[in-house]
Design an enzyme around this catalytic site. Structure first.
Site, PDB file in Angstrom:
ATOM      1  N   ARG A 287      -2.499   2.591  13.132  1.00 17.07           N
ATOM      2  CA  ARG A 287      -1.515   1.943  13.986  1.00 17.07           C
ATOM      3  C   ARG A 287      -2.152   1.668  15.335  1.00 17.07           C
ATOM      4  O   ARG A 287      -2.974   2.465  15.822  1.00 17.07           O
ATOM      5  CB  ARG A 287      -0.278   2.827  14.188  1.00 17.07           C
TER       6      ARG A 287
ATOM      7  N   ARG B 185       0.834  -1.192   0.000  1.00 12.24           N
ATOM      8  CA  ARG B 185       0.000   0.000   0.000  1.00 12.24           C
ATOM      9  C   ARG B 185       0.874   1.249   0.000  1.00 12.24           C
ATOM     10  O   ARG B 185       1.956   1.277   0.569  1.00 12.24           O
ATOM     11  CB  ARG B 185      -0.902  -0.038   1.242  1.00 12.24           C
TER      12      ARG B 185
ATOM     13  N   LYS C  16       2.835  -9.088  11.158  1.00 11.48           N
ATOM     14  CA  LYS C  16       2.334  -9.080   9.789  1.00 11.48           C
ATOM     15  C   LYS C  16       2.751 -10.343   9.048  1.00 11.48           C
ATOM     16  O   LYS C  16       3.936 -10.661   8.931  1.00 11.48           O
ATOM     17  CB  LYS C  16       2.839  -7.846   9.047  1.00 11.48           C
TER      18      LYS C  16
END
Length: 320
Positions: free
Chosen positions: A317, A117, A182
């Site tokens: 976040r 992204r 992630k």
């Protein structure tokens, strides 16, 4: 039958003598040495010993179109094209260049310019992860296209969970997590609209066996499937599962919008009721995530008031 490549000959991890490799490839010994140098340039460890030849430091489980089609079963018939590349700049960019209509999938062993992204680079070491893109036509969508990344995330994590991957979660709007780190990401690109039909390219990057020394440029905590599955399936099985998940997501989204995915997303929501930082062009705000709206927006409570934020406007976040 296509001519073999050097990497396909070395993939078994065994020793292969230079003359035999040259004969199989139809090139000179010097050309073999040059191609070994290219493989090392891709980050692969290739050992060379006089009298023994060449071998990889570890075997590679290479992607194979026939095996992916077999693992897809009847679902393979829905694809107008399935291509498996040794290397490309990015699978999304490859599909965009090739054009065409219908449903087309592209996978690659290596990306020289993988993107996440906001054009962030995506670590794409050779043969260690999955880089998968699906080109498709979407007509009469029932929800903003921004919500499609959520639908894709749902289908991918459900496919992985069905194969006993553990600790999976989704971080709005396009991150796949495992164990609060992630595991993968989703990139959706809009390639124009003709007569109410949108041409989309949906890309997924998924860490599978990536090593620490292959991810030195990654600037956030990350993990890989190998650390969250008791038995790691072959990459072709995983590739087929991801391709099938992408097809399921775009088909379901076209038919029902985000409605069919909202409750399924909630099962994996990594940030609901967590303190979050909303980073916008005019600054940062601290609030609490309150789930996903019907249109795929993130609901955030800030100073007692709840508002919707959209994926094109913000970065998210977790806050302390």
């Amino acid at each position: 039958m296509a001519a073999p490549s050097l990497i396909s000959l070395l993939a078994d991890g065994a020793w292969h003598r230079g003359p035999a490799l040259a004969q199989a490839l139809g090139v000179s010994r010097a050309a073999v040495s040059s191609r070994v140098g290219e493989l090392r340039g891709l980050g692969l460890a290739v050992h060379a010993v006089a009298g023994r030849g060449y071998r990889l430091a570890a075997p590679l489980d290479l992607l194979d179109e026939a095996e992916i089609r077999s693992a897809l079963g009847p679902g393979a018939a829905r694809l107008d094209e399935l291509m498996v590349l040794e290397r490309t700049d990015s699978t999304n960019a490859e599909l965009a260049r090739r054009g065409g209509e219908g449903m087309r999938a592209c996978l690659a062993e290596y990306q020289s310019a993988g993107r996440g992204r906001a054009q962030r680079p995506w670590a794409s070491p050779f043969g260690a992860n999955l880089y998968v893109s699906l080109g498709c036509d979407l007509t009469g969508q029932r929800a903003p296209l921004g919500a499609l990344s959520l639908a894709v995330g749902v289908c991918v994590v459900e496919a992985l969970a069905a194969r006993d991957a553990q600790s999976l979660a989704l971080k709005w709007p396009n991150d796949i997590w495992a164990g609060a780190q992630k595991l993968g990401g989703i990139l959706i690109e809009h390639r124009g609209e003709i007569g109410g039909r949108a041409r989309l390219i949906v890309g997924v990057g998924l860490n599978v066996t990536m090593q620490r020394d292959q991810a030195q440029a990654v600037d956030q905590p990350w993990t890989r499937l190998a650390d969250h599955m008791a038995t790691l399936p072959g990459r072709n099985v995983l590739a087929a599962a991801v391709v099938a998940a992408l097809m399921e997501a775009v088909t379901g989204f076209e038919q029902t919008g985000f409605d069919a995915f909202r409750d399924r997303w909630a099962r994996f929501d990594a940030v609901r009721d967590q303190p979050v930082r909303i980073i916008e062009s005019d600054g940062e705000r601290i609030g609490f995530a309150r789930g996903i709206a019907e249109d795929g927006a993130l609901r955030v409570e800030i100073n007692g008031q709840t508002r919707s934020v959209y994926s094109g406007d913000v970065s998210l976040r977790l806050a302390p």
